[in-house]
Write a protein that holds these residues in place. Structure first.
Motif, short mmCIF file in Angstrom:
data_model
loop_
_atom_site.label_atom_id
_atom_site.label_comp_id
_atom_site.label_asym_id
_atom_site.label_seq_id
_atom_site.Cartn_x
_atom_site.Cartn_y
_atom_site.Cartn_z
N ILE A 40 1.63 -2.04 -10.69
CA ILE A 40 1.61 -1.05 -10.07
C ILE A 40 1.27 0.27 -10.97
O ILE A 40 1.09 1.27 -10.64
CB ILE A 40 3.46 -0.58 -9.76
CG1 ILE A 40 3.68 0.55 -8.86
CG2 ILE A 40 4.12 -0.51 -10.97
CD1 ILE A 40 4.72 0.46 -8.10
N PHE B 47 2.64 1.68 -3.45
CA PHE B 47 1.58 2.05 -4.44
C PHE B 47 1.37 3.44 -4.49
O PHE B 47 1.01 4.00 -5.50
CB PHE B 47 0.30 1.08 -4.57
CG PHE B 47 0.60 -0.10 -5.39
CD1 PHE B 47 -0.49 -0.43 -6.16
CD2 PHE B 47 1.65 -1.04 -5.29
CE1 PHE B 47 -0.40 -1.51 -7.09
CE2 PHE B 47 1.68 -2.04 -6.09
CZ PHE B 47 0.63 -2.22 -6.90
N ASN B 48 1.01 3.85 -2.87
CA ASN B 48 0.75 5.13 -2.77
C ASN B 48 1.91 6.17 -3.21
O ASN B 48 1.83 7.32 -3.73
CB ASN B 48 0.56 5.50 -1.33
CG ASN B 48 -0.71 5.00 -0.78
OD1 ASN B 48 -1.72 4.78 -1.56
ND2 ASN B 48 -1.09 4.89 0.47
N HIS C 17 -2.12 0.51 -17.92
CA HIS C 17 -1.55 0.23 -16.81
C HIS C 17 -0.08 -0.56 -16.99
O HIS C 17 0.71 -0.59 -16.25
CB HIS C 17 -2.46 -0.23 -15.78
CG HIS C 17 -2.38 -1.68 -15.73
ND1 HIS C 17 -3.18 -2.53 -16.93
CD2 HIS C 17 -1.79 -2.56 -15.02
CE1 HIS C 17 -3.19 -3.72 -16.18
NE2 HIS C 17 -2.26 -4.06 -15.35
N GLN D 67 -1.52 0.60 -12.32
CA GLN D 67 -2.84 1.07 -12.03
C GLN D 67 -2.71 2.32 -11.43
O GLN D 67 -3.87 3.11 -11.29
CB GLN D 67 -3.61 -0.15 -11.38
CG GLN D 67 -3.89 -1.12 -12.16
CD GLN D 67 -4.67 -2.25 -11.31
OE1 GLN D 67 -5.07 -2.00 -10.19
NE2 GLN D 67 -5.27 -3.31 -12.09
N THR D 68 -1.76 2.70 -10.66
CA THR D 68 -1.95 4.00 -9.84
C THR D 68 -1.87 5.12 -10.91
O THR D 68 -2.07 6.53 -10.36
CB THR D 68 -0.39 4.06 -8.98
OG1 THR D 68 0.59 4.17 -9.74
CG2 THR D 68 -0.42 2.82 -7.89
N LYS D 69 -1.78 4.99 -12.19
CA LYS D 69 -1.73 5.78 -12.89
C LYS D 69 -3.04 5.92 -13.58
O LYS D 69 -3.17 6.99 -14.77
CB LYS D 69 -0.44 5.94 -14.17
CG LYS D 69 0.88 5.85 -13.43
CD LYS D 69 1.05 7.44 -12.48
CE LYS D 69 2.12 7.39 -11.74
NZ LYS D 69 2.34 8.71 -10.79
N ARG E 286 1.86 6.54 -7.03
CA ARG E 286 0.72 7.28 -7.36
C ARG E 286 0.96 8.86 -7.10
O ARG E 286 0.85 9.69 -8.10
CB ARG E 286 -0.44 6.99 -6.49
CG ARG E 286 -1.81 7.93 -6.92
CD ARG E 286 -2.97 7.40 -6.10
NE ARG E 286 -3.61 6.03 -6.37
CZ ARG E 286 -3.35 5.16 -5.61
NH1 ARG E 286 -2.80 5.14 -4.53
NH2 ARG E 286 -3.61 3.89 -6.02
N HIS E 287 1.58 9.21 -5.93
CA HIS E 287 1.80 10.66 -5.72
C HIS E 287 3.24 11.29 -6.30
O HIS E 287 3.23 12.16 -6.55
CB HIS E 287 1.67 10.73 -4.05
CG HIS E 287 0.52 10.51 -3.84
ND1 HIS E 287 -0.82 11.03 -4.29
CD2 HIS E 287 -0.09 9.54 -2.99
CE1 HIS E 287 -1.72 10.43 -3.36
NE2 HIS E 287 -1.43 9.49 -2.78
N GLN F 240 0.85 -1.28 0.19
CA GLN F 240 -0.06 -0.09 0.19
C GLN F 240 0.88 1.11 0.00
O GLN F 240 0.36 2.12 -0.67
CB GLN F 240 -0.85 0.05 1.22
CG GLN F 240 -1.82 1.09 1.21
CD GLN F 240 -2.79 1.16 0.16
OE1 GLN F 240 -3.56 0.51 0.25
NE2 GLN F 240 -2.85 2.07 -0.74
#
Length: 297
Positions: free
Chosen positions: A171, A89-90, A197, A173-175, A93-94, A86
């Motif tokens: 990973i 992936f965060n 993705h 998928q975070t985009k 994403r950021h 988690q």
């Protein structure tokens, strides 16, 4: 060399190897080992027991009693791994960054479990949590792929590399926009989401610290058959098998053995997988009468 995969009620063998020239006496010794009670081994491994009796043409791997402590150890790593992923992936994403060090540590923990644990793969299938599907799915797929890689006889270093590569297969998928991840509408939207993705995951992994080429290849191609003799072909195919199995069984109305059997049968009919590796997966799952699902020429 002949490889067998056997799962018995008391003992759990992932691999039994018979080398050329095996004698009837060797098989008698193996049968005697299978007949031993737990206390008769007195802490020895099955392979050590065979060597002490001069049995060199029969080898066993992952021989252990199926007791609860292995499952408890896996449960701890499983949920800790979901929390670790988690955070990874965060960050992706950021910050558009992959924390490859955290992934590597988690891959090592999972590798040690799948190579040393006494818990059969079919039991690990039952341990799942729907609270955060993306993280749970990634840990599930990495564990299944690592178990298969270990049963194929890969070294611990190679098993860890496969596990690490598969952990980040989604990973990218975070985009994706949240709406596109949660409810893509129509086949065209689904294909677009899969393509985006996969490419985004490979891009981030190639920019991550260390050599992430295998992880990037897995992320890029885990929704399509790997090219013949292409780089990372085995890891990609193990990821595809594990990814499809976990997705289909999650959607199944019956999460038990019948649901898993139905998932495997659907994968066989789909015909998009390397049959040899799919047949080994069927064996590792200890499915009843697996050759009713799959027939090899």
């Amino acid at each position: 060399v002949i490889w067998w995969v056997v799962v018995l009620r008391l003992w759990c063998f992932e691999v039994v190897c018979f080398h050329r020239g095996v004698q009837v006496s060797d098989l008698h010794a193996l049968n005697e080992l299978l007949s031993l009670a737990a206390d008769e081994l007195a802490g020895q491994s099955g392979e050590q027991w065979l060597k002490e009796r001069g049995i060199a043409r029969v080898q066993v791997k992952h021989l252990a009693l199926t007791e609860h402590q292995g499952l408890e150890g896996f449960r701890q790593v499983y949920f800790r791994g979901c929390r670790t992923l988690q955070r990874v992936f965060n960050s992706a994403r950021h910050d558009d960054r992959v924390q490859s060090g955290a992934v590597r540590e988690l891959a090592q923990a999972i590798m040690q479990l799948v190579t040393d644990s006494s818990t059969p793969m079919a039991t690990l299938l039952a341990l799942r949590d729907r609270s955060d599907y993306a993280m749970v799915h990634s840990v599930n797929v990495a564990t299944f792929a690592g178990t298969q890689a270990s049963a194929l006889g890969l070294t611990e270093e190679d098993v860890q590399e496969v596990v690490g590569a598969v952990l980040t297969h989604d990973i990218g998928q975070t985009k994706l926009p949240p709406a596109q991840m949660e409810s893509p509408t129509g086949p065209a939207m689904v294909r677009e989401a899969l393509g985006i993705h996969a490419v985004e995951g490979a891009r981030m992994l190639l920019a991550a610290p260390g050599d992430q080429r295998l992880a990037a290849a897995v992320a890029l191609q885990h929704h399509q058959p790997p090219p013949r003799d292409g780089p990372g072909q085995l890891a990609i195919e193990l990821c595809r098998l594990s990814d499809t199995l976990d997705n289909v069984r999650t959607l199944a109305e019956d999460p038990g053995l019948e649901g898993i059997t139905a998932a495997i049968a659907w994968m066989v009919r789909l015909g998009h997988f390397i049959l040899y590796l799919l047949s080994r997966l069927v064996r590792l799952l200890s499915l009843p009468q697996p050759w009713q699902l799959l027939k090899l020429s």
